[in-house]
Design an enzyme around this catalytic site. Structure first.
Site, PDB file in Angstrom:
ATOM      1  N   GLU A  97      -1.850   2.060  -3.007  1.00 17.44           N
ATOM      2  CA  GLU A  97      -0.622   2.827  -2.761  1.00 17.44           C
ATOM      3  C   GLU A  97      -0.906   4.168  -2.076  1.00 17.44           C
ATOM      4  O   GLU A  97      -0.554   5.231  -2.601  1.00 17.44           O
ATOM      5  CB  GLU A  97       0.147   3.040  -4.072  1.00 17.44           C
ATOM      6  CG  GLU A  97       0.728   1.755  -4.619  1.00 17.44           C
ATOM      7  CD  GLU A  97       1.746   1.954  -5.750  1.00 17.44           C
ATOM      8  OE1 GLU A  97       1.723   3.011  -6.402  1.00 17.44           O
ATOM      9  OE2 GLU A  97       2.563   1.041  -5.969  1.00 17.44           O
ATOM     10  N   GLU A 140       2.963  -5.959  -5.805  1.00 17.77           N
ATOM     11  CA  GLU A 140       3.358  -5.571  -7.161  1.00 17.77           C
ATOM     12  C   GLU A 140       4.873  -5.623  -7.211  1.00 17.77           C
ATOM     13  O   GLU A 140       5.534  -4.797  -6.573  1.00 17.77           O
ATOM     14  CB  GLU A 140       2.917  -4.133  -7.495  1.00 17.77           C
ATOM     15  CG  GLU A 140       1.424  -3.960  -7.649  1.00 17.77           C
ATOM     16  CD  GLU A 140       1.037  -2.520  -8.026  1.00 17.77           C
ATOM     17  OE1 GLU A 140       1.873  -1.794  -8.614  1.00 17.77           O
ATOM     18  OE2 GLU A 140      -0.104  -2.130  -7.715  1.00 17.77           O
TER      19      GLU A 140
END
Ligand SMILES: *[C@@H]1O[C@H](CO)[C@@H](O)[C@H](O)[C@H]1NC(C)=O
Ligand SMILES: *[C@@H]1O[C@H](CO)[C@@H](O)[C@H](O)[C@H]1NC(C)=O
Ligand SMILES: *[C@@H]1O[C@H](CO)[C@@H](O)[C@H](O)[C@H]1NC(C)=O
Ligand SMILES: *[C@@H]1O[C@H](CO)[C@@H](O)[C@H](O)[C@H]1NC(C)=O
Ligand SMILES: *[C@@H]1O[C@H](CO)[C@@H](O)[C@H](O)[C@H]1NC(C)=O
Ligand SMILES: *[C@@H]1O[C@H](CO)[C@@H](O)[C@H](O)[C@H]1NC(C)=O
Ligand SMILES: *[C@@H]1O[C@H](CO)[C@@H](O)[C@H](O)[C@H]1NC(C)=O
Length: 464
Positions: A191, A281
């Site tokens: 991320e 995710e």
């Protein structure tokens, strides 16, 4: 001698590539090895299209290797075909020059367990993983001894992580799909923002792609939102993915849902249309904080229960996603000093499999979805045709009389076979009211049908 160097590919590989070119014919086909390709629809493993149906599992949160097969068998029994796994650098590389892959730190034991269970692996070795671990999984010696800013191209930080990634490569290169192993992708970092991290990503990718590493699987990334990170330009990965937590991660008012995000399909078409749509995710629960923010995991399990799994996961499929990983499918426990200060020891996550390894109602809903995916190969290669908000003619909704809460439909169609897939939900995705309707559909044989035929209506209701 010359003859030997000419037979580079075995005959079956040539035939396979001819078949693939014939049946797929996509200019977007990317080949990493004869066993691993993708086009703009899906991954193609050993020549077969698959919907990557994956759950997140961290071995360091169940540090007993003899219990891993129990978790993996539960994933497999629900119809999953893959796992996604963080590796914790601080545990593997506890001091400079020390690499420890013994016991619960073992990757080879994980690879063997996954191979026996029949599950593919997306490996996420960091170096930074977040995962609600202290320093995002970085060892204490790194955070105390490296002077420069971490996750940059600084030389002392590079010197700190290079031996770790080299060790990950050494543990993994013989366990990729082409060697008969389960590993099909490796994620770079976690991320991150491309403006800050681009050159740093390029350094990590160069190490994986060095010919001496033997790593051939695609390198991936998980963008925290619709931020176009690492799709092109410096540090771009082979396969882009986007994380999504529609209910957020901090308990506010768990008695009502945030609505679905309508923009996934349009975003994907703009951001990376030549790649399959990947969610590395997708929310399956949440971590729980200390003190006034804490709600307890049963509250998170309730807000992300079977009805959430039904509405939000099918909506992701309706956006034409073909690689989906649910974070977490089994959360487990953050032992020792692993958790970062905001959270406590349990990492149950409100997941479908509880910290104590028991199954929940959510698991049953996931299993229904898994059975659908396993039995519907025509669903793997679909184009997005339209929705109720794009004047869809082949999915007209006929409201019941008197009208109930309005419905919304999305149509995906396999253009090779004509098979259509209509995904319906409440128009207001947070509504718990009854929605009752019929649907006009056009079959692969161009027959127009109003469904259901025997029952009086399709009913969407909060029945769980
Ligand atoms: C696997 O990686 C190790 C460590 O980098 C390297 O020594 C070895 O040659 C690699 N094996 C292959 C088959 O590339
Ligand atoms: C990626 O490509 C788009 C469109 O060409 C461009 O606007 C953007 O700046 C590029 N991003 C990077 C990081 O190079
Ligand atoms: C939470 O939402 C419910 C339903 O809208 C509402 O009745 C309740 O007052 C809300 N609670 C808080 C603390 O906002
Ligand atoms: C994939 O690419 C083909 C060829 O460009 C195109 O016809 C098709 O609509 C695309 N499908 C998806 C899902 O991107
Ligand atoms: C749907 O049809 C209406 C009326 O013909 C038109 O105004 C609108 O632009 C169309 N919407 C889409 C997404 O095509
Ligand atoms: C549904 O199909 C029936 C039979 O073809 C047709 O009479 C009806 O107008 C259709 N309804 C809608 C809303 O398109
Ligand atoms: C469906 O929801 C959208 C907002 O997502 C709204 O604009 C539209 O009016 C709703 N349609 C109906 C029939 O209620």
């Amino acid at each position: 001698m010359k003859l030997i160097t000419l037979t580079v590919l075995p005959l079956w590989a040539w035939i396979l590539s001819l078949i693939l070119q014939g049946t797929l014919g996509q200019s977007s086909l990317k080949t990493f090895s004869p066993d691993l390709q993708f086009d703009n629809y899906t991954l193609i493993l050993k020549g077969q299209r698959i919907f990557l149906h994956s759950g997140e599992f961290h071995t360091f949160r169940l540090p007993v290797p003899s219990l891993w097969p129990d978790i993996l068998d539960k994933f497999k029994a629900a119809g999953f075909n893959a796992i996604s796994v963080y590796v914790h650098m601080g545990l593997v590389n506890p001091s400079p020059g020390v690499m420890d892959f013994d016991g619960y730190r073992s990757l080879s034991a994980l690879y063997e367990a996954a191979r026996l269970a029949g599950l593919w692996i997306v490996l996420r070795p960091g170096q930074y993983i977040n995962g609600e671990t202290t320093a995002g999984g970085l060892p204490h010696w790194v955070t105390s001894q490296v002077k420069s800013e971490l996750r940059t191209t600084a030389a002392d930080w590079n010197a700190a992580w290079t031996p770790y990634i080299q060790a990950i490569i050494g543990q993994t290169n013989q366990s990729q799909i082409s060697n008969g192993g389960p590993v099909i992708a490796i994620q770079i970092d976690n991320e991150y923002d491309q403006e800050e991290g681009g050159p740093y990503f390029a350094e990590i990718e160069a190490l994986y792609r060095d010919p001496s590493s033997g790593i051939e699987v695609p390198l991936t990334h998980n963008d925290p939102g619709m931020l176009d990170a690492f799709i092109n330009g410096t540090g771009a990965v082979d396969l882009y993915g986007m994380d999504a937590y529609p209910q957020g991660l901090v308990a506010s008012n768990l008695s009502i849902w945030n609505p679905i995000e309508m923009g996934y399909h349009t975003y994907h078409e703009e951001a990376n249309p030549s790649q399959p749509w990947y969610s590395p995710e997708f929310q399956s629960g949440a971590f729980d904080g200390w003190g006034p923010d804490a709600t307890g995991y049963e509250d998170w399990r309730a807000v992300t229960d079977a009805d959430f799994v039904s509405v939000f996961y099918l909506h992701t499929w309706a956006s034409n996603a073909k690689l989906v990983n649910y974070y977490m499918l089994y959360g487990g426990t953050s032992w020792g000093a692993l958790p970062y200060p905001y959270v406590y020891t349990s990492y149950d996550y409100g997941a479908a499999i509880t910290e104590a390894r028991t199954l929940t109602r959510k698991y049953t809903e996931l299993k229904l979805q898994g059975i659908f995916l396993r039995s519907s190969p025509e669903f793997y290669k679909t184009d997005w045709i339209g929705t109720s908000s794009s004047n869809l003619t082949e999915g007209a909704i006929i409201p019941s009389s008197p009208p109930t809460s309005p419905a919304f439909v999305s149509l995906l169609r396999n253009l090779d076979t004509g098979a259509g897939f209509w995904i319906v939900r409440q128009n207001d995705s947070t509504s718990l009211a009854l929605s009752s309707f019929k649907l006009n559909v056009t079959t692969a044989g161009n027959q127009k049908l109003t469904i259901p035929i025997v029952a009086s209506s399709i009913n969407l209701d909060r029945t769980v």
